[in-house]
Design a protein around this motif. Structure first.
Motif: not given
Length: 219
Positions: A95, A106, A108-109, A112, A114, A116, A129, A132-133, A198
């Motif tokens: 990460f 991307d 993040v996906d 992390w 789902e 999270s 996610s 964070q994005k 993850r």
């Protein structure tokens, strides 16, 4: 069961998943017919976030005790500890390299979970996610030449703790402040909870006021 090209032979007496393993074993250099007994006990700690492993050895020949202890340290405990630490650090490291160093949203996906959860100072916890994005877009659109370095990293149980320092050039609007062209810096402290390979939960504190001060001070 033979190990290390036949140097060690062992027979399992009991395997209780997540609780205990008992076996007899011997080194081929020991007196003929001499076996020792090994017991491994697994005890959850930190509310189930980690496991304490307790080893009991009995019946090892007295003149082989130091050699045996060194062998367990060099061939079992050290490699196992390194493997487990690397497994916990791996998603946080990826990460960091992909998202923070290369602005790859991307990542993040890919790192992390789902479901999270992201705890960001000053905001209510949100879906990890997505939040964070959005933070990533805010930073990468407002600053160019962003460089992030890890200054400290601590691994304990299922947690990876990192302290970062970042620098960048303010080249776009940030929280209503027009681009200033200034080179600025900020720090971040992040606690990652790792589960199933993850990032499952994150607590982050960023020196936002320090950053804003650099953007608004008159020069």
């Amino acid at each position: 069961m033979l190990l290390f090209e036949g140097a060690v032979s062992a027979t399992f007496l009991e395997i209780s998943p997540e609780r205990r393993i008992v076996q007899t074993w011997r080194d081929r250099d020991w007196p003929e017919g001499h076996h020792a007994q090994l017991e491994l006990q697994f005890m959850p700690v930190n509310e189930g976030r980690g496991t304490h492993v307790h080893l009991t050895l009995s019946g090892v020949p007295a003149d082989k005790s130091r050699q045996t202890a060194n062998g367990w340290r060099d061939y079992y405990w050290v490699p196992i500890a390194e493997f487990l630490r690397d497994a916990k650090v791996r998603p946080a490291r990826r990460f960091f390299l992909e998202f923070k160093k290369r602005a790859n949203l991307d990542a993040v996906d890919e790192t992390w979970a789902e479901d999270s959860v992201f705890h960001l100072g000053g905001q209510a916890p949100g879906r990890g996610s997505l939040l964070q994005k959005s933070v990533g877009r805010l930073i990468f659109e407002a600053f160019r030449d962003v460089r992030v370095e890890v200054e400290d990293q601590i691994v304990e149980g299922d947690r990876v703790v990192e302290r970062h320092r970042a620098t960048g050039v303010h080249a776009g609007e940030f929280l209503g402040i027009p681009a200033t062209g200034r080179e600025v810096s900020w720090t971040g402290n992040h606690i990652y909870r790792i589960a199933n390979g993850r990032i499952a939960e994150v607590w982050s504190e960023v020196s936002l006021y320090e950053l804003l001060a650099q953007l608004t001070v008159e020069v």
